[in-house]
Design a protein around this motif. Structure first.
Motif, PDB file in Angstrom:
ATOM      1  N   GLY A  11       0.907  -1.114   0.145  1.00  0.00           N
ATOM      2  CA  GLY A  11      -0.026   0.084   0.060  1.00  0.00           C
ATOM      3  C   GLY A  11       0.906   1.559  -0.137  1.00  0.00           C
ATOM      4  N   GLN A  12       1.935   1.222   0.744  1.00  0.00           N
ATOM      5  CA  GLN A  12       2.872   2.458   0.853  1.00  0.00           C
ATOM      6  C   GLN A  12       3.563   2.533  -0.347  1.00  0.00           C
ATOM      7  N   HIS A  13       3.745   1.442  -1.166  1.00  0.00           N
ATOM      8  CA  HIS A  13       4.520   1.687  -2.432  1.00  0.00           C
ATOM      9  C   HIS A  13       3.288   2.080  -3.489  1.00  0.00           C
ATOM     10  N   HIS A  14       1.886   1.892  -3.443  1.00  0.00           N
ATOM     11  CA  HIS A  14       1.325   2.413  -4.258  1.00  0.00           C
ATOM     12  C   HIS A  14       1.194   3.866  -3.986  1.00  0.00           C
ATOM     13  N   VAL A  15       0.849   4.323  -2.746  1.00  0.00           N
ATOM     14  CA  VAL A  15       0.944   5.798  -2.603  1.00  0.00           C
ATOM     15  C   VAL A  15       2.060   6.642  -3.073  1.00  0.00           C
ATOM     16  N   GLU A  16       3.217   6.010  -2.807  1.00  0.00           N
ATOM     17  CA  GLU A  16       4.402   6.624  -3.231  1.00  0.00           C
ATOM     18  C   GLU A  16       4.605   6.757  -4.667  1.00  0.00           C
ATOM     19  N   THR A  17       4.178   5.602  -5.459  1.00  0.00           N
ATOM     20  CA  THR A  17       4.304   5.827  -6.955  1.00  0.00           C
ATOM     21  C   THR A  17       3.286   6.511  -7.699  1.00  0.00           C
ATOM     22  N   ALA A  18       2.054   6.476  -7.033  1.00  0.00           N
ATOM     23  CA  ALA A  18       0.945   7.211  -7.502  1.00  0.00           C
ATOM     24  C   ALA A  18       1.249   8.548  -7.567  1.00  0.00           C
ATOM     25  N   LEU A  19       1.948   9.026  -6.340  1.00  0.00           N
ATOM     26  CA  LEU A  19       2.000  10.710  -6.186  1.00  0.00           C
ATOM     27  C   LEU A  19       3.499  11.070  -6.473  1.00  0.00           C
ATOM     28  N   GLU A  33       1.208   1.548  -9.789  1.00  0.00           N
ATOM     29  CA  GLU A  33       1.196   0.043  -9.262  1.00  0.00           C
ATOM     30  C   GLU A  33       0.318  -0.866 -10.191  1.00  0.00           C
ATOM     31  N   GLN A  34       0.679  -2.050 -10.596  1.00  0.00           N
ATOM     32  CA  GLN A  34      -0.002  -2.747 -11.569  1.00  0.00           C
ATOM     33  C   GLN A  34      -0.249  -4.117 -10.669  1.00  0.00           C
ATOM     34  N   ASP A  35      -1.305  -4.865 -10.997  1.00  0.00           N
ATOM     35  CA  ASP A  35      -1.565  -5.921 -10.393  1.00  0.00           C
ATOM     36  C   ASP A  35      -2.428  -6.976 -11.461  1.00  0.00           C
ATOM     37  N   VAL A  36      -1.468  -7.803 -12.200  1.00  0.00           N
ATOM     38  CA  VAL A  36      -1.848  -8.548 -13.322  1.00  0.00           C
ATOM     39  C   VAL A  36      -2.886  -9.657 -12.890  1.00  0.00           C
ATOM     40  N   GLN A  37      -3.056  -9.858 -11.624  1.00  0.00           N
ATOM     41  CA  GLN A  37      -3.662 -10.854 -11.123  1.00  0.00           C
ATOM     42  C   GLN A  37      -5.434 -10.193 -10.801  1.00  0.00           C
ATOM     43  N   TYR A  38      -5.533  -9.222 -10.830  1.00  0.00           N
ATOM     44  CA  TYR A  38      -6.488  -8.639 -10.483  1.00  0.00           C
ATOM     45  C   TYR A  38      -7.668  -8.816 -11.348  1.00  0.00           C
ATOM     46  N   LYS A  39      -8.980  -9.235 -11.083  1.00  0.00           N
ATOM     47  CA  LYS A  39     -10.127  -9.545 -11.955  1.00  0.00           C
ATOM     48  C   LYS A  39     -11.255  -8.953 -11.541  1.00  0.00           C
ATOM     49  N   SER A 552      -8.823   2.271  -8.031  1.00  0.00           N
ATOM     50  CA  SER A 552      -9.481   1.943  -6.586  1.00  0.00           C
ATOM     51  C   SER A 552     -10.456   0.560  -6.960  1.00  0.00           C
ATOM     52  N   ALA A 553      -9.909  -0.395  -6.016  1.00  0.00           N
ATOM     53  CA  ALA A 553     -10.390  -1.584  -6.373  1.00  0.00           C
ATOM     54  C   ALA A 553     -11.341  -2.104  -5.218  1.00  0.00           C
ATOM     55  N   LEU A 554     -12.432  -2.686  -5.926  1.00  0.00           N
ATOM     56  CA  LEU A 554     -13.581  -3.033  -5.217  1.00  0.00           C
ATOM     57  C   LEU A 554     -13.478  -4.593  -4.921  1.00  0.00           C
ATOM     58  N   THR A 559      -4.758  -5.837  -3.815  1.00  0.00           N
ATOM     59  CA  THR A 559      -4.747  -4.589  -4.362  1.00  0.00           C
ATOM     60  C   THR A 559      -5.481  -3.803  -3.311  1.00  0.00           C
ATOM     61  N   ARG A 560      -6.764  -4.196  -3.290  1.00  0.00           N
ATOM     62  CA  ARG A 560      -7.600  -3.572  -2.335  1.00  0.00           C
ATOM     63  C   ARG A 560      -7.102  -3.755  -0.934  1.00  0.00           C
ATOM     64  N   MET A 561      -6.584  -4.642  -0.463  1.00  0.00           N
ATOM     65  CA  MET A 561      -5.935  -4.864   1.082  1.00  0.00           C
ATOM     66  C   MET A 561      -4.928  -3.732   1.016  1.00  0.00           C
TER      67      MET A 561
END
Length: 571
Positions: A11-19, A33-39, A552-554, A559-561
């Motif tokens: 999660g920290q990585h997501h914020v740092e890279t997104a911003l 951040e990318q998640d190839v497993q997200y469906k 924004s993962a539902l 990714t959501r976690m």
């Protein structure tokens, strides 16, 4: 490392890279951040449909404007007719970017749900109105409601991986076009068989269903900017000056464009000095303030990381003139050349509306499949320019031509409705989708109002020229337009000139003048769309951004976690 710790690190990585996008227009890369497993699953499907319904509310609300002349005939207040339509546009245009800007920081859900609740109230006020002023008041609330509901477009893009966004936008616009088609038929049927009031009651029902659906299905993680900052820091850092300058400037421009040529002359101080000049100066002040003072405000510099953002905003503005402006004026042309029957007008509009509807999904499919959009967008704009130009050949005796040409340029508008929206969303940081998306919609709304003003001025000017060329027609219309003489007296004064033969000649002259006037309107539309095609040629590709990133993962996933577990770094 434990699963919770791993999630927090991710999660920290997501914020740092997104911003990590510098506030510098020269930066062209977005690290996400990318998640190839997200469906995508049923949660996302339900939420996407609910968000699409929220977007439908704005499209459905606009169809009530097709019955404005019946509304003022019922309750009076013809001088306020233009405000019945423009009041909603004005509030949507002014509040849309504000709600989008705040939604990126505070979350979008309650702007949509709250907007829908306001829409129910506004539609009921307009539907029960017995004065034009009360209808306008209801439309003001509907405009605020639509400003909240249109945030749904950005929300639906956020909850899907980037590569799937064209599909989602195609689906969303298909539902919106369906709502526009349904609303147009229903509005005509309500007028003919019952009352125009039911058009507003239908809007109230749509707002209720949309707001309830979003409340029950849309549960996103906090937005990236909210996860990074505390509420105190967010509110202290809001762009209050930019919000004031943008809202005030746009309001001044819309008021001036609405007053000009109707309530006041274009050369009057009320129009030129008090509204148009003030509005233009306000926009210049906004640009200077956002450029040199507030780099992360309404016009966040990260939106301009490549040239696509301003280019596609321009494309969407002209598309607003084409799509929304033509919707209003085309209905007026049908009434002046073919029929005044409300249901018959809806039938003649149908080919254009239907092809616009069924073209949305194929347009999204092609962009998702090819990961390319520029060639398709330019080709669609050239196509629209060609067939809107051919609409200039329409006469009262060429109804079949009207069906053919409107059907064909409807295909092009399906592409211009879907593709620029997705391309713009893929050209800006995903955590600023709300700001970018609502600025785009405001540009389209402004394009609509400017387009209607320009096209109406062209029509009025050419119609006046056509009338002056027919001496008898000029005499008849001049007598009827004399405010000092009642119409029956005026007709009595010119009775000697009105034999059966001359009555036919007068009607034929009116038809000819209307045909000539509408011809030049379509020529102007065609030229503007052609310019739009040239501008679109300079847009950059977005293939590299069509990846697995989901903002924004539902769905329950790592990714959501990670997005839910991020700790605020600001005190």
């Amino acid at each position: 490392m434990s699963a919770a710790a791993k999630s927090e690190v991710q999660g920290q990585h997501h914020v740092e890279t997104a911003l990590d996008v510098p506030i510098n227009p020269g930066s062209v890369s977005f690290q996400e951040e990318q998640d190839v497993q997200y469906k995508l699953g049923w949660r996302s499907a339900l939420a996407i449909t609910a968000l699409a319904l929220a977007n439908c509310c704005a499209a459905l609300t606009n169809t009530s404007n097709t019955t404005i002349r019946f509304q003022v005939a019922s309750v009076g207040g013809a001088n306020l007719a233009s405000w019945i339509g423009n009041a909603s546009f004005l509030l949507t245009l002014c509040f849309g970017p504000v709600f989008g800007f705040l939604g990126d920081r505070l979350g979008k859900k309650w702007f949509m749900v709250g907007g829908a609740a306001v829409g129910v109230v506004g539609a009921c006020i307009a539907g029960t109105a017995h004065t034009a002023q009360r209808i306008v008041a209801g439309q003001v609330l509907s405009g605020v409601a639509n400003a909240g509901c249109i945030v749904s477009v950005a929300a639906s893009q956020e909850i899907t991986p980037n590569k799937v966004r064209p599909w989602v936008m195609g689906y969303t616009q298909t539902l919106a076009s369906s709502a526009a088609l349904l609303g147009t038929y229903c509005a005509g049927a309500f007028v003919k068989y019952h009352t125009w009031r039911w058009s507003y009651y239908l809007n109230a029902f749509a707002y209720f269903i949309a707001g309830t659906s979003v409340a029950l299905t849309y549960f996103p993680p906090p937005p990236t900017l909210r996860r990074q900052e505390t509420l105190g820091n967010i509110f202290s850092g809001l762009d209050y000056i930019g919000i004031f300058l943008l809202s005030g400037s746009l309001a001044s421009l819309v008021i001036g464009l609405t007053w000009g040529g109707t309530t006041y002359a274009w050369s009057s101080g009320q129009v030129v000095a008090a509204t148009l000049v003030v509005g233009c100066l306000g926009l210049v002040g906004l640009a200077v303030f956002e450029m040199f003072v507030k780099t992360d405000g309404l016009l966040d510099h990260r939106l301009f990381a490549n040239r696509n953002f301003p280019i596609l905003l321009f494309v969407c503005t002209i598309d607003g003139m084409l799509l929304l402006g033509v919707n209003v004026l085309y209905a007026q042309e049908i009434a002046s050349l073919f029929t005044t029957d409300a249901v018959r007008i809806a039938v003649i509009l149908s080919p254009y509306l239907i092809t616009s509807l069924f073209g949305c999904l194929p347009a999204g499919y092609l962009m998702a499949r090819t990961k390319s959009y520029r060639t398709m967008l330019v080709a669609a704009l050239i196509w629209c320019s060609l067939f809107t130009g051919l609409m200039a050949l329409v006469t009262p005796n060429r109804l079949r031509w009207t069906y053919a040409f409107s059907t064909l340029f409807g295909i092009g508008t399906a592409v211009t409705t879907v593709i620029p929206v997705v391309a713009l969303a893929l050209s800006v940081p995903s955590f600023l989708l709300g700001t970018a998306g609502t600025l785009r919609i405001s540009c389209r709304a402004l394009g609509d109002i400017v387009g209607i003003t320009i096209f109406t001025a062209i029509h009025s000017n050419k119609y006046a020229i056509g009338v002056r060329r027919k001496a008898l027609l000029a005499k008849v219309l001049g007598a009827l337009a004399n405010p000092a003489v009642a119409p029956p007296v005026a007709l009595e004064q010119i009775r000697p000139a009105l034999s059966k033969a001359t009555v036919g000649a007068v009607l034929e002259a009116v038809s000819h003048a209307q045909t000539e006037a509408w011809k030049w309107v379509w020529v102007a539309v065609s030229c503007l769309v052609a310019v739009n095609a040239v501008v679109a040629c300079f847009a950059n590709p977005v293939k590299e951004r069509m990846n697995h990133h989901v903002e924004s993962a539902l769905e329950h996933s790592e990714t959501r976690m990670s997005q839910m577990a991020v700790k605020k770094t600001a005190s």
